[in-house]
Design a protein around this motif. Structure first.
Motif, PDB file in Angstrom:
ATOM      1  N   VAL A 286      22.920  16.592 -43.245  1.00 24.46           N
ATOM      2  CA  VAL A 286      22.489  15.352 -44.201  1.00 24.46           C
ATOM      3  C   VAL A 286      23.432  14.371 -44.159  1.00 24.46           C
ATOM      4  O   VAL A 286      23.124  13.293 -44.179  1.00 24.46           O
ATOM      5  CB  VAL A 286      22.009  16.165 -45.533  1.00 24.46           C
ATOM      6  CG1 VAL A 286      21.781  14.851 -46.460  1.00 24.46           C
ATOM      7  CG2 VAL A 286      20.628  16.750 -45.421  1.00 24.46           C
ATOM      8  N   SER A 287      24.831  14.654 -44.431  1.00 17.79           N
ATOM      9  CA  SER A 287      25.765  13.695 -44.756  1.00 17.79           C
ATOM     10  C   SER A 287      26.149  13.023 -43.262  1.00 17.79           C
ATOM     11  O   SER A 287      26.348  11.696 -43.289  1.00 17.79           O
ATOM     12  CB  SER A 287      27.115  14.200 -45.550  1.00 17.79           C
ATOM     13  OG  SER A 287      26.473  14.666 -46.863  1.00 17.79           O
TER      14      SER A 287
ATOM     15  N   MET B 213      18.845  23.200 -45.453  1.00 19.90           N
ATOM     16  CA  MET B 213      18.962  23.005 -46.710  1.00 19.90           C
ATOM     17  C   MET B 213      20.278  22.934 -47.438  1.00 19.90           C
ATOM     18  O   MET B 213      21.039  23.893 -47.147  1.00 19.90           O
ATOM     19  CB  MET B 213      18.111  23.848 -47.680  1.00 19.90           C
ATOM     20  CG  MET B 213      18.067  23.517 -49.152  1.00 19.90           C
ATOM     21  SD  MET B 213      16.839  24.925 -49.884  1.00 19.90           S
ATOM     22  CE  MET B 213      18.435  26.139 -50.014  1.00 19.90           C
ATOM     23  N   ASP B 214      20.651  21.722 -48.190  1.00 21.89           N
ATOM     24  CA  ASP B 214      21.974  21.697 -48.541  1.00 21.89           C
ATOM     25  C   ASP B 214      21.946  21.720 -50.035  1.00 21.89           C
ATOM     26  O   ASP B 214      21.045  21.218 -50.742  1.00 21.89           O
ATOM     27  CB  ASP B 214      22.428  20.154 -48.400  1.00 21.89           C
ATOM     28  CG  ASP B 214      23.009  20.148 -46.997  1.00 21.89           C
ATOM     29  OD1 ASP B 214      22.793  21.006 -46.081  1.00 21.89           O
ATOM     30  OD2 ASP B 214      23.596  19.123 -46.706  1.00 21.89           O
ATOM     31  N   ILE B 215      23.042  22.410 -50.637  1.00 17.98           N
ATOM     32  CA  ILE B 215      23.074  22.474 -52.329  1.00 17.98           C
ATOM     33  C   ILE B 215      24.514  21.739 -52.703  1.00 17.98           C
ATOM     34  O   ILE B 215      25.443  22.436 -52.314  1.00 17.98           O
ATOM     35  CB  ILE B 215      22.945  23.838 -52.794  1.00 17.98           C
ATOM     36  CG1 ILE B 215      21.742  24.441 -52.177  1.00 17.98           C
ATOM     37  CG2 ILE B 215      23.129  24.019 -54.101  1.00 17.98           C
ATOM     38  CD1 ILE B 215      21.608  26.126 -52.490  1.00 17.98           C
ATOM     39  N   ASN B 216      24.404  20.857 -53.391  1.00 14.43           N
ATOM     40  CA  ASN B 216      25.706  20.067 -53.824  1.00 14.43           C
ATOM     41  C   ASN B 216      26.142  20.833 -55.066  1.00 14.43           C
ATOM     42  O   ASN B 216      25.484  20.714 -56.035  1.00 14.43           O
ATOM     43  CB  ASN B 216      25.303  18.549 -54.084  1.00 14.43           C
ATOM     44  CG  ASN B 216      26.576  17.801 -54.200  1.00 14.43           C
ATOM     45  OD1 ASN B 216      27.445  18.363 -54.761  1.00 14.43           O
ATOM     46  ND2 ASN B 216      26.524  16.620 -53.854  1.00 14.43           N
ATOM     47  N   SER B 217      27.030  21.504 -54.755  1.00 11.53           N
ATOM     48  CA  SER B 217      27.550  22.226 -56.034  1.00 11.53           C
ATOM     49  C   SER B 217      28.788  21.652 -56.838  1.00 11.53           C
ATOM     50  O   SER B 217      29.256  21.951 -57.713  1.00 11.53           O
ATOM     51  CB  SER B 217      28.230  23.596 -55.630  1.00 11.53           C
ATOM     52  OG  SER B 217      29.514  23.614 -55.102  1.00 11.53           O
ATOM     53  N   GLN B 218      29.019  20.337 -56.342  1.00 13.19           N
ATOM     54  CA  GLN B 218      30.044  19.538 -57.212  1.00 13.19           C
ATOM     55  C   GLN B 218      29.604  18.486 -58.185  1.00 13.19           C
ATOM     56  O   GLN B 218      30.313  18.167 -58.979  1.00 13.19           O
ATOM     57  CB  GLN B 218      30.885  18.607 -56.128  1.00 13.19           C
ATOM     58  CG  GLN B 218      31.946  17.893 -56.637  1.00 13.19           C
ATOM     59  CD  GLN B 218      32.731  17.203 -55.434  1.00 13.19           C
ATOM     60  OE1 GLN B 218      33.618  17.857 -54.945  1.00 13.19           O
ATOM     61  NE2 GLN B 218      32.354  16.058 -55.108  1.00 13.19           N
ATOM     62  N   LEU B 219      28.093  18.449 -58.297  1.00 17.40           N
ATOM     63  CA  LEU B 219      27.423  17.409 -59.288  1.00 17.40           C
ATOM     64  C   LEU B 219      27.677  18.112 -60.686  1.00 17.40           C
ATOM     65  O   LEU B 219      27.869  19.374 -60.719  1.00 17.40           O
ATOM     66  CB  LEU B 219      26.070  17.340 -59.098  1.00 17.40           C
ATOM     67  CG  LEU B 219      25.685  16.763 -57.539  1.00 17.40           C
ATOM     68  CD1 LEU B 219      24.240  16.702 -57.510  1.00 17.40           C
ATOM     69  CD2 LEU B 219      26.172  15.166 -57.869  1.00 17.40           C
TER      70      LEU B 219
ATOM     71  N   LYS C  38      31.565  20.383 -52.111  1.00 22.29           N
ATOM     72  CA  LYS C  38      31.537  21.715 -52.288  1.00 22.29           C
ATOM     73  C   LYS C  38      30.015  22.077 -51.988  1.00 22.29           C
ATOM     74  O   LYS C  38      29.401  22.888 -52.813  1.00 22.29           O
ATOM     75  CB  LYS C  38      31.646  22.106 -53.947  1.00 22.29           C
ATOM     76  CG  LYS C  38      33.272  21.793 -54.108  1.00 22.29           C
ATOM     77  CD  LYS C  38      33.470  22.014 -55.499  1.00 22.29           C
ATOM     78  CE  LYS C  38      34.833  21.838 -55.992  1.00 22.29           C
ATOM     79  NZ  LYS C  38      35.305  22.203 -57.399  1.00 22.29           N
ATOM     80  N   THR C  39      29.649  21.672 -50.652  1.00 20.72           N
ATOM     81  CA  THR C  39      28.265  21.961 -50.083  1.00 20.72           C
ATOM     82  C   THR C  39      28.144  23.046 -49.450  1.00 20.72           C
ATOM     83  O   THR C  39      28.921  23.643 -48.843  1.00 20.72           O
ATOM     84  CB  THR C  39      27.624  20.713 -49.199  1.00 20.72           C
ATOM     85  OG1 THR C  39      27.871  19.319 -50.045  1.00 20.72           O
ATOM     86  CG2 THR C  39      26.351  20.667 -48.880  1.00 20.72           C
ATOM     87  N   TYR C  40      26.877  23.955 -49.897  1.00 15.34           N
ATOM     88  CA  TYR C  40      26.426  25.096 -49.218  1.00 15.34           C
ATOM     89  C   TYR C  40      25.189  24.691 -48.409  1.00 15.34           C
ATOM     90  O   TYR C  40      24.312  24.032 -48.887  1.00 15.34           O
ATOM     91  CB  TYR C  40      26.161  26.112 -50.204  1.00 15.34           C
ATOM     92  CG  TYR C  40      27.104  26.617 -51.138  1.00 15.34           C
ATOM     93  CD1 TYR C  40      27.809  27.995 -50.604  1.00 15.34           C
ATOM     94  CD2 TYR C  40      27.581  26.153 -52.199  1.00 15.34           C
ATOM     95  CE1 TYR C  40      29.109  28.315 -51.374  1.00 15.34           C
ATOM     96  CE2 TYR C  40      28.550  26.557 -52.696  1.00 15.34           C
ATOM     97  CZ  TYR C  40      29.289  27.591 -52.636  1.00 15.34           C
ATOM     98  OH  TYR C  40      30.371  28.198 -53.184  1.00 15.34           O
ATOM     99  N   GLU C  41      25.169  25.117 -47.145  1.00 10.81           N
ATOM    100  CA  GLU C  41      24.481  24.649 -46.217  1.00 10.81           C
ATOM    101  C   GLU C  41      23.712  25.982 -45.523  1.00 10.81           C
ATOM    102  O   GLU C  41      24.261  26.624 -45.009  1.00 10.81           O
ATOM    103  CB  GLU C  41      25.044  23.765 -45.046  1.00 10.81           C
ATOM    104  CG  GLU C  41      23.946  23.186 -44.126  1.00 10.81           C
ATOM    105  CD  GLU C  41      24.418  22.461 -43.099  1.00 10.81           C
ATOM    106  OE1 GLU C  41      23.876  21.085 -42.761  1.00 10.81           O
ATOM    107  OE2 GLU C  41      25.168  22.763 -42.362  1.00 10.81           O
ATOM    108  N   PHE C  42      22.289  26.014 -45.663  1.00  6.02           N
ATOM    109  CA  PHE C  42      21.482  26.981 -44.913  1.00  6.02           C
ATOM    110  C   PHE C  42      20.714  26.328 -43.805  1.00  6.02           C
ATOM    111  O   PHE C  42      20.246  25.306 -44.011  1.00  6.02           O
ATOM    112  CB  PHE C  42      20.514  27.654 -46.161  1.00  6.02           C
ATOM    113  CG  PHE C  42      21.240  28.510 -47.317  1.00  6.02           C
ATOM    114  CD1 PHE C  42      21.639  29.830 -47.227  1.00  6.02           C
ATOM    115  CD2 PHE C  42      21.658  27.474 -48.206  1.00  6.02           C
ATOM    116  CE1 PHE C  42      22.068  30.237 -48.332  1.00  6.02           C
ATOM    117  CE2 PHE C  42      22.328  28.191 -49.334  1.00  6.02           C
ATOM    118  CZ  PHE C  42      22.622  29.488 -49.409  1.00  6.02           C
ATOM    119  N   SER C  43      20.499  27.148 -42.816  1.00 11.24           N
ATOM    120  CA  SER C  43      19.896  26.677 -41.660  1.00 11.24           C
ATOM    121  C   SER C  43      18.902  27.516 -40.807  1.00 11.24           C
ATOM    122  O   SER C  43      19.355  28.794 -41.120  1.00 11.24           O
ATOM    123  CB  SER C  43      20.831  25.971 -40.689  1.00 11.24           C
ATOM    124  OG  SER C  43      21.722  27.053 -40.095  1.00 11.24           O
ATOM    125  N   GLY C  44      17.737  27.127 -40.371  1.00  9.18           N
ATOM    126  CA  GLY C  44      17.084  28.006 -39.511  1.00  9.18           C
ATOM    127  C   GLY C  44      16.887  27.087 -38.206  1.00  9.18           C
ATOM    128  O   GLY C  44      16.384  25.980 -38.195  1.00  9.18           O
TER     129      GLY C  44
END
Length: 292
Positions: free
Chosen positions: A268-269, A146-152, A118-124
């Motif tokens: 990242v993954s 930048m990834d945000i892992n919302s499943q943890l 359930k990752t949110y990824e922001f990019s530039g």
């Protein structure tokens, strides 16, 4: 006497007008010469080293034009080698939905949501240098995610903090279009995870990736990419990511078909957790970009 004075005034007036016209003419000629010199000094840039925003899964040096919106849908199905057990991967698909916006001619911003963790990824993505005809030899683009892992969950990680959910990739995309049909890209990168398993991987990893494109018809090209990981643990369970694919240009969008040893689609993954070796663990998928 009156006639001579009037005549002199007319002569003076005509002289001033002539001088003014001559001066204006010289100024106009100087401006024209300056513009011609500027045009001669201005280098012609090389465009379209890659048609897609991605080579396969790895980012390319292609940028969104200012004001352009891209909508992205991508899938990576499960392991093809499992056959009917998972219906050749269809039962275990991962999905990515996202968008890109050309903030300027040299800056593209992106956002995507992945079913994996359930990752949110922001990019530039920003252009530093452009390849020129008879000039600068390569295009250089910076790319960061930048990834945000919302499943943890706190139940699984009692001491979990907000920043533990973050992971980052930093990449320098360096491409060269050698001909209308052939392009290559070299990408050194640094990946950092705030939460990781020290038995399986390093907290920070360095990689060098190489990708290419060969156009074999007017609207189709063969693409490939490979990344070498350098600082791995002794019992490293992961593989270096390798992906091949085909680009199909169809009007307002680019459709990409890929085969990979990594099912993940967030940078990242994808680069650090590939599990397949093309004997076991082959993942088929596609990327679809639609520009507005």
């Amino acid at each position: 006497m009156y006639f001579n004075s009037l005549t002199m005034k007319k002569i003076v007036a005509l002289a001033w007008i002539a001088m003014g016209c001559y001066s204006t003419s010289l100024h106009a000629q100087d401006d024209l010469l300056n513009e011609l010199n500027q045009d001669q000094n201005k280098k012609e840039t090389v465009s379209a080293a890659f048609k897609g925003q991605q080579i396969c899964t790895m980012q390319s040096t292609k940028m969104a034009a200012k004001g352009e919106w891209y909508f992205l849908v991508a899938h990576r199905f499960g392991d093809l080698t499992n056959g009917f057990e998972n219906f050749f991967g269809l039962d275990n698909a991962l999905t990515k939905l996202g968008g890109l916006y050309g903030a300027t001619e040299w800056l593209t911003l992106g956002f995507s949501r992945h079913t994996l963790a359930k990752t949110y990824e922001f990019s530039g993505k920003y252009r530093l240098m452009a390849q020129e005809v008879d000039g600068f030899p390569v295009t250089i683009v910076g790319y960061h995610t930048m990834d945000i892992n919302s499943q943890l969950e706190k139940e699984e990680y009692p001491e979990l903090s907000g920043t533990d959910r973050f992971a980052f990739s930093n990449q320098l995309l360096i491409s060269r279009k050698f001909s209308e049909n052939f392009s290559l890209q070299l990408t050194p990168m640094y990946i950092h995870k705030n939460l990781y398993d020290p038995l399986l991987e390093e907290k920070s990893q360095f990689l060098m990736a190489l990708g290419g494109r060969y156009k074999f018809s007017k609207r189709c090209s063969f693409n490939w990419e490979y990344a070498q990981r350098f600082n791995t643990v002794s019992n490293d369970p992961y593989q270096n990511p390798l992906t091949v694919g085909v680009d199909i240009e169809t009007g307002g969008h680019v459709f990409q078909l890929v085969l990979s040893n990594s099912q993940a689609m967030n940078d990242v993954s994808y680069f650090t957790t590939a599990t397949g070796d093309f004997n076991r663990g082959i993942f088929f998928g596609f990327n679809l970009y639609r520009v507005f």
